[in-house]
Design a protein around this motif. Structure first.
Motif, PDB file in Angstrom:
ATOM      1  N   LEU A 277       5.679  -0.482  18.906  1.00  0.00           N
ATOM      2  CA  LEU A 277       6.434  -0.151  20.112  1.00  0.00           C
ATOM      3  C   LEU A 277       6.573  -1.398  20.962  1.00  0.00           C
ATOM      4  CD1 LEU A 277       4.834   3.246  21.178  1.00  0.00           C
ATOM      5  CD2 LEU A 277       7.032   2.879  20.076  1.00  0.00           C
ATOM      6  N   PRO A 278       7.760  -1.680  21.438  1.00  0.00           N
ATOM      7  CA  PRO A 278       7.931  -2.842  22.318  1.00  0.00           C
ATOM      8  C   PRO A 278       7.046  -2.726  23.556  1.00  0.00           C
ATOM      9  CG  PRO A 278      10.059  -2.008  21.579  1.00  0.00           C
ATOM     10  CD  PRO A 278       9.024  -1.007  21.155  1.00  0.00           C
ATOM     11  N   ALA A 279       6.595  -3.861  24.061  1.00  0.00           N
ATOM     12  CA  ALA A 279       5.701  -3.894  25.218  1.00  0.00           C
ATOM     13  C   ALA A 279       6.289  -3.135  26.404  1.00  0.00           C
ATOM     14  CB  ALA A 279       5.395  -5.337  25.607  1.00  0.00           C
ATOM     15  N   GLU A 280       7.588  -3.235  26.608  1.00  0.00           N
ATOM     16  CA  GLU A 280       8.225  -2.544  27.732  1.00  0.00           C
ATOM     17  C   GLU A 280       8.067  -1.024  27.599  1.00  0.00           C
ATOM     18  OE1 GLU A 280      12.606  -2.159  29.806  1.00  0.00           O
ATOM     19  OE2 GLU A 280      12.174  -3.922  28.578  1.00  0.00           O
ATOM     20  N   VAL A 281       8.172  -0.513  26.386  1.00  0.00           N
ATOM     21  CA  VAL A 281       8.000   0.928  26.154  1.00  0.00           C
ATOM     22  C   VAL A 281       6.552   1.322  26.398  1.00  0.00           C
ATOM     23  CG1 VAL A 281       8.087   2.759  24.406  1.00  0.00           C
ATOM     24  CG2 VAL A 281       9.910   1.053  24.515  1.00  0.00           C
ATOM     25  N   ARG A 282       5.612   0.510  25.916  1.00  0.00           N
ATOM     26  CA  ARG A 282       4.183   0.806  26.132  1.00  0.00           C
ATOM     27  C   ARG A 282       3.850   0.827  27.612  1.00  0.00           C
ATOM     28  NH1 ARG A 282       3.704  -3.152  21.987  1.00  0.00           N
ATOM     29  NH2 ARG A 282       2.670  -4.552  23.447  1.00  0.00           N
ATOM     30  N   ARG A 283       4.414  -0.117  28.363  1.00  0.00           N
ATOM     31  CA  ARG A 283       4.176  -0.145  29.815  1.00  0.00           C
ATOM     32  C   ARG A 283       4.786   1.085  30.485  1.00  0.00           C
ATOM     33  NH1 ARG A 283       4.896  -5.754  29.237  1.00  0.00           N
ATOM     34  NH2 ARG A 283       7.125  -5.561  29.590  1.00  0.00           N
ATOM     35  N   LEU A 284       6.005   1.412  30.127  1.00  0.00           N
ATOM     36  CA  LEU A 284       6.696   2.559  30.716  1.00  0.00           C
ATOM     37  C   LEU A 284       5.922   3.853  30.490  1.00  0.00           C
ATOM     38  CD1 LEU A 284       9.362   3.747  32.011  1.00  0.00           C
ATOM     39  CD2 LEU A 284      10.114   4.079  29.664  1.00  0.00           C
ATOM     40  N   LEU A 285       5.390   4.026  29.273  1.00  0.00           N
ATOM     41  CA  LEU A 285       4.656   5.246  28.941  1.00  0.00           C
ATOM     42  C   LEU A 285       3.171   5.158  29.272  1.00  0.00           C
ATOM     43  CD1 LEU A 285       6.330   6.106  25.501  1.00  0.00           C
ATOM     44  CD2 LEU A 285       6.856   7.040  27.764  1.00  0.00           C
TER      45      LEU A 285
END
Length: 83
Positions: A13-21
């Protein structure tokens, strides 16, 4: 955002997705399939989330408790013998 599927069917998962979730290493996710798409959601409320909720004074033997529960359930489901 894109991710590449490995031979084993895995993606990162891209870092941006991990941060968002708000996903941390070891976090679980669930997939919701809708027609031609899938959504990735944090897996909240699973049994793992209950760990530590009930405070106990002594060590618990979960294997024995599970075995006892299975025995009780099998007695409930077993047909009673006719006389």
């Amino acid at each position: 955002m894109f991710a590449k599927l490995s031979k084993k069917g895995q993606i990162t998962l891209p870092a941006e997705v991990r941060r968002l979730l708000k996903l941390r290493p070891g976090a679980r996710v669930r997939f919701v399939v809708e027609k031609d798409a899938a959504r990735i959601l944090p897996a909240e409320g699973g049994i793992e989330s209950l760990k530590g909720v009930v405070k106990v004074d002594t060590p618990q033997d979960f294997k024995a408790a599970r075995h006892k529960a299975m025995e009780e359930r099998s007695r409930e489901k077993a047909p009673r013998a006719r006389r």
